[in-house]
Design an enzyme around this catalytic site. Structure first.
Site, PDB file in Angstrom:
ATOM      1  N   ASP A   1       0.856  -1.197   0.000  1.00  0.00           N
ATOM      2  CA  ASP A   1       0.000   0.000   0.000  1.00  0.00           C
ATOM      3  C   ASP A   1       0.887   1.241   0.000  1.00  0.00           C
ATOM      4  O   ASP A   1       2.012   1.219   0.500  1.00  0.00           O
ATOM      5  CB  ASP A   1      -0.913   0.009   1.242  1.00  0.00           C
ATOM      6  CG  ASP A   1      -2.171   0.860   1.031  1.00  0.00           C
ATOM      7  OD1 ASP A   1      -3.253   0.284   0.839  1.00  0.00           O
ATOM      8  OD2 ASP A   1      -2.055   2.121   1.041  1.00  0.00           O
TER       9      ASP A   1
ATOM     10  N   LYS B   1     -11.473   2.795 -15.390  1.00  0.00           N
ATOM     11  CA  LYS B   1     -11.979   1.453 -15.069  1.00  0.00           C
ATOM     12  C   LYS B   1     -12.312   0.661 -16.332  1.00  0.00           C
ATOM     13  O   LYS B   1     -12.168  -0.556 -16.356  1.00  0.00           O
ATOM     14  CB  LYS B   1     -13.178   1.554 -14.126  1.00  0.00           C
ATOM     15  CG  LYS B   1     -12.806   2.068 -12.722  1.00  0.00           C
ATOM     16  CD  LYS B   1     -11.784   1.167 -12.031  1.00  0.00           C
ATOM     17  CE  LYS B   1     -11.544   1.545 -10.572  1.00  0.00           C
ATOM     18  NZ  LYS B   1     -10.518   0.693  -9.936  1.00  0.00           N
TER      19      LYS B   1
ATOM     20  N   TYR C   1     -12.823   8.522 -13.940  1.00  0.00           N
ATOM     21  CA  TYR C   1     -12.947   7.239 -13.235  1.00  0.00           C
ATOM     22  C   TYR C   1     -13.451   6.165 -14.202  1.00  0.00           C
ATOM     23  O   TYR C   1     -12.914   5.055 -14.259  1.00  0.00           O
ATOM     24  CB  TYR C   1     -13.910   7.396 -12.050  1.00  0.00           C
ATOM     25  CG  TYR C   1     -13.985   6.181 -11.141  1.00  0.00           C
ATOM     26  CD1 TYR C   1     -13.005   5.941 -10.171  1.00  0.00           C
ATOM     27  CD2 TYR C   1     -15.030   5.264 -11.252  1.00  0.00           C
ATOM     28  CE1 TYR C   1     -13.070   4.829  -9.340  1.00  0.00           C
ATOM     29  CE2 TYR C   1     -15.103   4.150 -10.428  1.00  0.00           C
ATOM     30  CZ  TYR C   1     -14.121   3.938  -9.476  1.00  0.00           C
ATOM     31  OH  TYR C   1     -14.187   2.830  -8.657  1.00  0.00           O
TER      32      TYR C   1
ATOM     33  N   ASN D   1      -5.286  -3.841  -7.054  1.00  0.00           N
ATOM     34  CA  ASN D   1      -6.537  -3.320  -6.509  1.00  0.00           C
ATOM     35  C   ASN D   1      -6.464  -1.859  -6.081  1.00  0.00           C
ATOM     36  O   ASN D   1      -7.489  -1.209  -5.929  1.00  0.00           O
ATOM     37  CB  ASN D   1      -6.903  -4.220  -5.311  1.00  0.00           C
ATOM     38  CG  ASN D   1      -7.915  -3.616  -4.400  1.00  0.00           C
ATOM     39  OD1 ASN D   1      -9.106  -3.668  -4.679  1.00  0.00           O
ATOM     40  ND2 ASN D   1      -7.459  -3.006  -3.312  1.00  0.00           N
TER      41      ASN D   1
ATOM     42  N   THR E   1     -16.622   0.398   2.136  1.00  0.00           N
ATOM     43  CA  THR E   1     -15.207   0.586   2.508  1.00  0.00           C
ATOM     44  C   THR E   1     -15.007   2.057   2.857  1.00  0.00           C
ATOM     45  O   THR E   1     -15.889   2.890   2.580  1.00  0.00           O
ATOM     46  CB  THR E   1     -14.277   0.243   1.327  1.00  0.00           C
ATOM     47  OG1 THR E   1     -14.469   1.258   0.311  1.00  0.00           O
ATOM     48  CG2 THR E   1     -14.559  -1.120   0.732  1.00  0.00           C
TER      49      THR E   1
HETATM   50  N1  LIG Z   1     -15.742   0.763  -2.564  1.00  0.00           N
HETATM   51  C1  LIG Z   1     -16.443   0.734  -3.705  1.00  0.00           C
HETATM   52  O1  LIG Z   1     -17.673   0.974  -3.732  1.00  0.00           O
HETATM   53  C2  LIG Z   1     -15.769   0.366  -5.002  1.00  0.00           C
HETATM   54  C3  LIG Z   1     -16.601   0.073  -6.112  1.00  0.00           C
HETATM   55  C4  LIG Z   1     -15.986  -0.269  -7.324  1.00  0.00           C
HETATM   56  C5  LIG Z   1     -14.604  -0.342  -7.416  1.00  0.00           C
HETATM   57  N2  LIG Z   1     -13.837  -0.051  -6.316  1.00  0.00           N
HETATM   58  C6  LIG Z   1     -12.386  -0.139  -6.476  1.00  0.00           C
HETATM   59  O2  LIG Z   1     -11.873  -1.012  -5.490  1.00  0.00           O
HETATM   60  C7  LIG Z   1     -10.511  -0.668  -5.208  1.00  0.00           C
HETATM   61  C8  LIG Z   1     -10.326  -0.580  -3.709  1.00  0.00           C
HETATM   62  O3  LIG Z   1     -11.169   0.430  -3.211  1.00  0.00           O
HETATM   63  P1  LIG Z   1     -11.673   0.484  -1.702  1.00  0.00           P
HETATM   64  O4  LIG Z   1     -13.094   0.819  -1.742  1.00  0.00           O
HETATM   65  O5  LIG Z   1     -11.199  -0.703  -0.959  1.00  0.00           O
HETATM   66  O6  LIG Z   1     -10.902   1.817  -1.242  1.00  0.00           O
HETATM   67  P2  LIG Z   1     -10.019   2.177   0.040  1.00  0.00           P
HETATM   68  O7  LIG Z   1      -9.832   3.644  -0.040  1.00  0.00           O
HETATM   69  O8  LIG Z   1     -10.597   1.572   1.267  1.00  0.00           O
HETATM   70  O9  LIG Z   1      -8.630   1.432  -0.268  1.00  0.00           O
HETATM   71  C9  LIG Z   1      -7.799   1.822  -1.326  1.00  0.00           C
HETATM   72  C10 LIG Z   1      -6.362   1.609  -0.899  1.00  0.00           C
HETATM   73  O10 LIG Z   1      -5.537   1.914  -2.032  1.00  0.00           O
HETATM   74  C11 LIG Z   1      -4.395   2.588  -1.548  1.00  0.00           C
HETATM   75  N3  LIG Z   1      -3.775   3.396  -2.604  1.00  0.00           N
HETATM   76  C12 LIG Z   1      -4.245   4.536  -3.177  1.00  0.00           C
HETATM   77  N4  LIG Z   1      -3.369   5.006  -4.062  1.00  0.00           N
HETATM   78  C13 LIG Z   1      -2.329   4.148  -4.068  1.00  0.00           C
HETATM   79  C14 LIG Z   1      -1.092   4.097  -4.763  1.00  0.00           C
HETATM   80  N5  LIG Z   1      -0.743   5.061  -5.644  1.00  0.00           N
HETATM   81  N6  LIG Z   1      -0.244   3.075  -4.520  1.00  0.00           N
HETATM   82  C15 LIG Z   1      -0.576   2.104  -3.638  1.00  0.00           C
HETATM   83  N7  LIG Z   1      -1.716   2.099  -2.931  1.00  0.00           N
HETATM   84  C16 LIG Z   1      -2.584   3.116  -3.146  1.00  0.00           C
HETATM   85  C17 LIG Z   1      -4.920   3.468  -0.412  1.00  0.00           C
HETATM   86  O11 LIG Z   1      -3.870   3.875   0.460  1.00  0.00           O
HETATM   87  C18 LIG Z   1      -5.926   2.528   0.242  1.00  0.00           C
HETATM   88  O12 LIG Z   1      -5.338   1.768   1.281  1.00  0.00           O
HETATM   89  C19 LIG Z   1     -10.248   0.640  -5.963  1.00  0.00           C
HETATM   90  O13 LIG Z   1      -9.571   0.342  -7.171  1.00  0.00           O
HETATM   91  C20 LIG Z   1     -11.650   1.163  -6.266  1.00  0.00           C
HETATM   92  O14 LIG Z   1     -11.706   1.976  -7.411  1.00  0.00           O
HETATM   93  C21 LIG Z   1     -14.393   0.287  -5.126  1.00  0.00           C
END
Ligand SMILES: NC(=O)c1ccc[n+]([C@@H]2O[C@H](COP(=O)([O-])OP(=O)(O)OC[C@H]3O[C@@H](n4cnc5c(N)ncnc54)[C@H](O)[C@@H]3O)[C@@H](O)[C@H]2O)c1
Length: 252
Positions: A37, A160, A156, A90, A191
């Site tokens: 991370d 994606k 976004y 991710n 999340t």
């Molecule tokens: N939560 C949702 O509703 C949702 C829906 C569709 C897709 N997603 C996707 O799921 C993935 C995870 O999202 P989440 O909801 O768990 O978010 P989150 O914010 O809880 O976790 C994301 C993590 O990514 C890390 N991160 C950000 N930029 C980074 C970088 N440059 N290098 C390394 N780490 C980095 C952050 O520090 C964080 O720990 C993302 O790609 C997001 O787009 C989430």
């Protein structure tokens, strides 16, 4: 017998949310896990929690938009565990709703770097490591926004959709080299990324839940279940797929 017993898994964005649950599930299902991370403290703390539960894990601070840091992340994996079998790319950010014509080039570039270029860089360096030990499986986190448009989120949505395209291309290129590549497309999931909005106002929370087909948010462990299964040998004939995990949202 765990789903991924004896395998080595790397999860990016594993300090929080979906990535954290994926890292924990990989470990619970028998894999040694690299918890990567941008937030090094969060990565270390998730890795320590896995170790405290009897699993094998290390935390790695890595910005997956930076090629040298991606190389260091994969090198740390090989140094610690000797191979790489599974990768869950991710890490990502959410976008602020912005009218198309108001979106700045800086905001566009920032989004593309974190949500798309990171997946390219990660696969670029994970695949040679997997080939060195005979193959592997990759799952990239896209989104429902990887297959449908959302007004106000051009950066976004483009990123994606790009993840889905990269996934298909890598799946084709490495199909005969025993590397499977799939994408998981979460619906709105509970999340910290989403809690930022749901906690701001209970009415917004209810509105977001109603937008999900089943009427309630996904839980990060539900997305993790799909990711770990896609990386397991049970999914041996699944490659190039974009798996919606969204409680019947995008299909409406
Ligand atoms: N939560 C949702 O509703 C949702 C829906 C569709 C897709 N997603 C996707 O799921 C993935 C995870 O999202 P989440 O909801 O768990 O978010 P989150 O914010 O809880 O976790 C994301 C993590 O990514 C890390 N991160 C950000 N930029 C980074 C970088 N440059 N290098 C390394 N780490 C980095 C952050 O520090 C964080 O720990 C993302 O790609 C997001 O787009 C989430």
């Amino acid at each position: 017998m765990g789903l991924v017993d004896g395998k080595v898994a790397l999860v990016t964005g594993a300090g929080s949310g979906i990535g954290e649950h994926s890292a924990r599930l990989f470990a619970a299902e028998g894999a040694s896990v690299v918890v990567a991370d941008l937030n090094g403290d969060a990565a270390m703390s998730v890795a320590q929690a896995i170790v405290d539960l009897g699993g094998k894990a290390i935390g790695v601070q890595a910005d997956v938009t930076n090629e040298q840091q991606v190389i260091a992340m994969v090198t740390a994996t090989i140094k610690e565990f000797g191979r790489l079998d599974c990768a869950h790319n991710n890490a990502g950010i959410s976008g602020t709703m912005t009218a198309f014509t108001d979106l700045s080039l800086d905001d566009w570039n920032h989004m593309i770097a974190i949500n798309l270029t990171s997946v390219f860089l990660s696969m670029k360096h994970e695949i040679p490591a997997m080939l060195a030990s005979g193959g592997g499986a990759i799952v990239n986190t896209s989104s429902g926004a990887g297959v449908v448009g959302f007004a106000g989120l051009p950066h976004y949505v483009a990123a994606k959709h790009g993840v889905v395209g990269l996934t298909k291309t890598a799946a084709l290129e490495f199909a005969k080299s025993n590397i499977r590549v799939n994408a998981v497309l979460p619906g709105t999931t509970n999340t910290p990324m989403i809690q930022e909005f749901t906690n701001s106002n209970p009415d917004i929370g209810k509105m977001i839940a109603r937008s999900v087909g089943r009427g309630s948010l996904g839980q990060p462990e539900e997305i993790a279940q799909a990711a770990v299964w896609l990386c397991s040998d049970r999914a041996s004939f699944v490659s190039g797929d974009s798996m919606l995990v969204d409680g019947a949202t995008v299909c409406r």
